[in-house]
Scaffold this active site. Sequence first.
Site, PDB file in Angstrom:
ATOM      1  CG  HIS A   1      -0.137  -0.012   2.519  1.00  0.00           C
ATOM      2  ND1 HIS A   1       0.215  -1.185   3.145  1.00  0.00           N
ATOM      3  CD2 HIS A   1       0.389   0.985   3.277  1.00  0.00           C
ATOM      4  CE1 HIS A   1       0.908  -0.919   4.235  1.00  0.00           C
ATOM      5  NE2 HIS A   1       1.032   0.402   4.337  1.00  0.00           N
TER       6      HIS A   1
ATOM      7  CG  HIS B   1       7.291   5.216   0.975  1.00  0.00           C
ATOM      8  ND1 HIS B   1       6.804   6.344   1.613  1.00  0.00           N
ATOM      9  CD2 HIS B   1       7.342   4.243   1.926  1.00  0.00           C
ATOM     10  CE1 HIS B   1       6.594   6.063   2.880  1.00  0.00           C
ATOM     11  NE2 HIS B   1       6.897   4.791   3.104  1.00  0.00           N
TER      12      HIS B   1
END
Length: 190
Positions: free
Chosen positions: A42, A127
């Site tokens: 995620h 990220h």
Amino acid sequence: MRLFAAVLPPEDVTVGLAAEVAALRRLPGADGLRWTGRPGWHLTLAFYGEVDDDVVPDLSARLDRAAHRTAPFDLALHGGGQFGRGRALWAGAEGGLATLRLLADRAESAGRKAGVEMGEHRRYKPHLTLARSREAHDVRPYVEALAGFAGATWTVTELALVRSHLPDSGVPGEQPRYETVARSPLGASG
């Protein structure tokens, strides 16, 4: 419960990333890293930490409003980097980064307004964590290998409120489990 707001990449995107990670895991020293599992991939927007159950409805409502005010946008996983001298290896993103950052700011604000202790504000760095290490680890070969990585583009249409269940068995290598507790459609997507 331990919560965070996130963008969850679709299955076809994680399939492409899984192939890249499989190649990374064949590099020398890869066994010295704790690799995250594909079900947990995620892009965190805001980390809330431990949140009382009675705060969750207000937080969810505020995230719904934040998502509604944000238009859907295109995103792709691209390249990679590290945090903390190799303590975290990650895949980066490209595309609608300005909108992703706006959504992250709105998710953080939703937490603050719901009464969640958010700590100090930091500039958002998109990220997706691939691996971690408890100690400094030379991840330069992995970052270099990720430099040419370009995942499939997808349209982000929702924000997810995710609960993390940290490992508690004591079994080495056990991964956290993630449970999506709410989904908020973005702008015109809902």
